[in-house]
Design an enzyme around this catalytic site. Structure first.
Site, mmCIF file in Angstrom:
data_model
loop_
_atom_site.group_PDB
_atom_site.id
_atom_site.type_symbol
_atom_site.label_atom_id
_atom_site.label_comp_id
_atom_site.label_asym_id
_atom_site.label_seq_id
_atom_site.Cartn_x
_atom_site.Cartn_y
_atom_site.Cartn_z
ATOM 1 N N GLY A 57 0.831 -1.208 0.000
ATOM 2 C CA GLY A 57 0.000 0.000 0.000
ATOM 3 C C GLY A 57 0.858 1.246 0.000
ATOM 4 O O GLY A 57 0.503 2.267 0.584
ATOM 5 N N ALA A 58 2.010 1.158 -0.708
ATOM 6 C CA ALA A 58 2.999 2.239 -0.645
ATOM 7 C C ALA A 58 2.672 3.398 -1.575
ATOM 8 O O ALA A 58 3.313 4.443 -1.512
ATOM 9 C CB ALA A 58 4.386 1.687 -0.980
ATOM 10 N N SER A 59 1.678 3.227 -2.439
ATOM 11 C CA SER A 59 1.417 4.270 -3.432
ATOM 12 C C SER A 59 0.666 5.472 -2.867
ATOM 13 O O SER A 59 0.694 6.551 -3.459
ATOM 14 C CB SER A 59 0.621 3.682 -4.607
ATOM 15 O OG SER A 59 -0.458 2.904 -4.131
ATOM 16 N N ARG A 60 -0.022 5.265 -1.715
ATOM 17 C CA ARG A 60 -0.835 6.377 -1.191
ATOM 18 C C ARG A 60 -0.851 6.376 0.333
ATOM 19 O O ARG A 60 -0.473 5.385 0.971
ATOM 20 C CB ARG A 60 -2.278 6.258 -1.717
ATOM 21 C CG ARG A 60 -2.370 6.507 -3.198
ATOM 22 C CD ARG A 60 -3.797 6.502 -3.715
ATOM 23 N NE ARG A 60 -4.322 5.159 -3.876
ATOM 24 C CZ ARG A 60 -5.482 4.755 -3.376
ATOM 25 N NH1 ARG A 60 -6.233 5.587 -2.688
ATOM 26 N NH2 ARG A 60 -5.916 3.518 -3.559
ATOM 27 N N GLY B 66 16.673 9.714 -0.481
ATOM 28 C CA GLY B 66 17.937 9.101 -0.076
ATOM 29 C C GLY B 66 17.996 7.594 -0.141
ATOM 30 O O GLY B 66 19.011 6.990 0.220
ATOM 31 N N TYR C 205 -14.695 -4.821 8.359
ATOM 32 C CA TYR C 205 -13.384 -4.170 8.495
ATOM 33 C C TYR C 205 -12.842 -4.383 9.916
ATOM 34 O O TYR C 205 -11.657 -4.710 10.091
ATOM 35 C CB TYR C 205 -13.568 -2.685 8.194
ATOM 36 C CG TYR C 205 -12.319 -1.823 8.271
ATOM 37 C CD1 TYR C 205 -11.328 -1.892 7.293
ATOM 38 C CD2 TYR C 205 -12.154 -0.911 9.309
ATOM 39 C CE1 TYR C 205 -10.199 -1.078 7.360
ATOM 40 C CE2 TYR C 205 -11.034 -0.089 9.374
ATOM 41 C CZ TYR C 205 -10.063 -0.176 8.394
ATOM 42 O OH TYR C 205 -8.947 0.631 8.471
ATOM 43 N N ALA D 158 -11.503 -7.878 10.379
ATOM 44 C CA ALA D 158 -10.191 -8.036 9.752
ATOM 45 C C ALA D 158 -9.102 -7.392 10.604
ATOM 46 O O ALA D 158 -8.038 -7.966 10.827
ATOM 47 C CB ALA D 158 -10.207 -7.416 8.359
ATOM 48 N N LYS D 159 -9.384 -6.184 11.098
ATOM 49 C CA LYS D 159 -8.347 -5.452 11.848
ATOM 50 C C LYS D 159 -8.108 -6.075 13.214
ATOM 51 O O LYS D 159 -6.984 -6.086 13.717
ATOM 52 C CB LYS D 159 -8.738 -3.977 11.958
ATOM 53 C CG LYS D 159 -8.715 -3.233 10.616
ATOM 54 C CD LYS D 159 -7.344 -3.295 9.964
ATOM 55 C CE LYS D 159 -7.235 -2.422 8.736
ATOM 56 N NZ LYS D 159 -5.899 -2.517 8.094
ATOM 57 N N GLU E 291 3.523 -6.045 20.318
ATOM 58 C CA GLU E 291 2.915 -4.795 20.827
ATOM 59 C C GLU E 291 1.955 -4.210 19.786
ATOM 60 O O GLU E 291 2.151 -4.346 18.585
ATOM 61 C CB GLU E 291 4.041 -3.787 21.125
ATOM 62 C CG GLU E 291 3.594 -2.551 21.859
ATOM 63 C CD GLU E 291 2.876 -2.868 23.158
ATOM 64 O OE1 GLU E 291 1.654 -2.680 23.181
ATOM 65 O OE2 GLU E 291 3.516 -3.329 24.115
HETATM 66 P P1 NAP Z 1 -5.330 4.571 1.199
HETATM 67 O O1 NAP Z 1 -4.852 5.970 1.166
HETATM 68 O O2 NAP Z 1 -6.695 4.236 0.695
HETATM 69 O O3 NAP Z 1 -4.243 3.660 0.423
HETATM 70 C C1 NAP Z 1 -4.457 2.280 0.284
HETATM 71 C C2 NAP Z 1 -3.216 1.629 -0.283
HETATM 72 O O4 NAP Z 1 -3.414 0.202 -0.300
HETATM 73 C C3 NAP Z 1 -2.921 2.042 -1.711
HETATM 74 O O5 NAP Z 1 -1.529 2.097 -1.866
HETATM 75 C C4 NAP Z 1 -3.517 0.907 -2.537
HETATM 76 O O6 NAP Z 1 -2.870 0.743 -3.799
HETATM 77 C C5 NAP Z 1 -3.222 -0.277 -1.629
HETATM 78 N N1 NAP Z 1 -4.135 -1.410 -1.858
HETATM 79 C C6 NAP Z 1 -5.479 -1.422 -1.695
HETATM 80 N N2 NAP Z 1 -5.976 -2.627 -2.031
HETATM 81 C C7 NAP Z 1 -4.917 -3.384 -2.422
HETATM 82 C C8 NAP Z 1 -4.785 -4.706 -2.918
HETATM 83 N N3 NAP Z 1 -5.844 -5.539 -3.066
HETATM 84 N N4 NAP Z 1 -3.549 -5.167 -3.238
HETATM 85 C C9 NAP Z 1 -2.473 -4.355 -3.096
HETATM 86 N N5 NAP Z 1 -2.533 -3.098 -2.630
HETATM 87 C C10 NAP Z 1 -3.744 -2.620 -2.309
HETATM 88 O O7 NAP Z 1 -5.286 3.956 2.689
HETATM 89 P P2 NAP Z 1 -4.646 4.532 4.048
HETATM 90 O O8 NAP Z 1 -5.643 5.388 4.707
HETATM 91 O O9 NAP Z 1 -3.262 5.017 3.808
HETATM 92 O O10 NAP Z 1 -4.598 3.177 4.899
HETATM 93 C C11 NAP Z 1 -3.423 2.400 5.030
HETATM 94 C C12 NAP Z 1 -3.692 1.358 6.102
HETATM 95 O O11 NAP Z 1 -4.015 2.031 7.327
HETATM 96 C C13 NAP Z 1 -4.878 0.447 5.804
HETATM 97 O O12 NAP Z 1 -4.596 -0.858 6.222
HETATM 98 C C14 NAP Z 1 -5.995 1.038 6.615
HETATM 99 O O13 NAP Z 1 -6.976 0.085 6.957
HETATM 100 C C15 NAP Z 1 -5.224 1.510 7.834
HETATM 101 N N6 NAP Z 1 -5.900 2.563 8.603
HETATM 102 C C16 NAP Z 1 -6.215 3.760 8.027
HETATM 103 C C17 NAP Z 1 -6.858 4.723 8.798
HETATM 104 C C18 NAP Z 1 -7.230 6.075 8.248
HETATM 105 O O14 NAP Z 1 -7.913 6.837 8.971
HETATM 106 N N7 NAP Z 1 -6.829 6.421 7.046
HETATM 107 C C19 NAP Z 1 -7.174 4.457 10.124
HETATM 108 C C20 NAP Z 1 -6.839 3.234 10.677
HETATM 109 C C21 NAP Z 1 -6.190 2.291 9.892
HETATM 110 P P3 NAP Z 1 -3.386 1.582 -5.120
HETATM 111 O O15 NAP Z 1 -2.940 3.012 -4.910
HETATM 112 O O16 NAP Z 1 -2.683 0.935 -6.253
HETATM 113 O O17 NAP Z 1 -4.869 1.464 -5.153
#
Ligand code: NAP
Length: 249
Positions: A14-17, A56, A157, A160-161, A239
């Protein structure tokens, strides 16, 4: 810059965003070699790759695969090992949320939610652990405050978490003797693409319930992920580190 991750190789999903992007850049600033994984967003992934190189990182490669696919996870890990010659850090960050009340929730959405958020971490940890057996390593799973406290309309969700926390603690016990540490970071409400479509009322409710009274940034979560992945956390395993601004304690 302290070059904290000099000579290390990290796979970040999930490194793209969002949080994954911020984590990749943070590790790059500390000289980590980076395998950046994503699902489909080529433009965003290329941008993060370029930013990591500027920040870097001595070596950055992109890996495009679906983390919900067990065979793809195994192949991607093999590809990372072939390209980098080893793997020291795995950040299981990729995730999706498909929200909905249980009475209307579709079985296919449940399956997708569990496979993308939870089974993915199992598959990638399995492949990474094999690579880390001799030299040790660190795995960081990104769970959620929702997995700890529950949330109406997010039962799949949350399942899963919460499962990720069980996985984290079990693997910490199973792999500790091999010097493989397994931890989780549990973010609260963080401003990313995942949360931008939330109704204003839901956002306001979460902000006012948090002790700090604001949303978090992806960079603030990345700090905790990088810490747990680093040698500074050498005696920390199993942890769950909350980065939620006091939303749940
Ligand atoms: P995000 O901005 O929606 O980014 C999701 C990332 O996951 C993107 O890089 C996406 O790739 C990748 N991804 C999604 N489905 C995938 C798949 N089937 N295979 C491979 N890559 C996949 O999400 P975020 O908010 O940064 O969340 C990151 C993590 O933090 C998640 O696990 C989320 O549940 C957790 N989290 C987020 C929050 C919050 O408030 N944002 C809170 C608690 C936990 P593409 O760009 O190619 O689509």
């Amino acid at each position: 810059m302290t070059r904290e991750f000099e000579g290390k190789v990290a796979l970040v999903t999930g490194a793209s965003r969002g949080i994954g992007r911020a984590t990749a850049i943070k590790l790059a600033q500390e000289r980590c070699k980076l395998a950046l994984a994503y699902a489909s967003n080529d433009a965003a992934a290329l941008e993060v790759k370029a930013l990591c190189e500027v920040a870097g990182s001595p070596l950055v490669q992109l890996f495009k695969f679906d983390v919900a696919d067990a065979a793809a996870c195994a192949k991607a890990t093999d590809d990372v090992l072939a390209a980098f010659g080893g793997l020291d850090i795995l950040i299981n960050n990729a995730g999706i949320s498909i929200d909905g009340l249980i009475l209307r929730y579709k079985p296919a959405d449940l399956e997708k939610t569990l496979q993308t958020n939870l089974s993915s971490a199992f598959h990638l940890s399995k492949a990474a652990a094999r690579a880390m057996l001799r030299k040790g390593g660190a795995i960081v799973n990104v769970t959620s405050v929702v997995g700890e406290m529950g949330n109406a309309g997010q039962s799949a969700y949350a399942m899963a978490k919460a499962g990720l926390i069980g996985l984290t603690k079990s693997l910490a016990r199973e792999l500790g003797s091999r010097s493989i540490r397994v931890n989780a970071v549990s973010p609260g409400f963080v401003e990313t693409d995942m949360t931008k479509e939330l109704p204003e009322a839901a956002k306001t409710a979460m902000v006012s319930a948090a002790a700090l009274g604001r949303v978090g940034t992806a960079e603030e979560v990345a700090e905790a992920i990088a810490f747990l992945a680093s040698a500074r956390a050498a005696f920390i395993t199993g942890e769950v580190m909350r980065v939620n601004g006091g939303l749940y304690m």
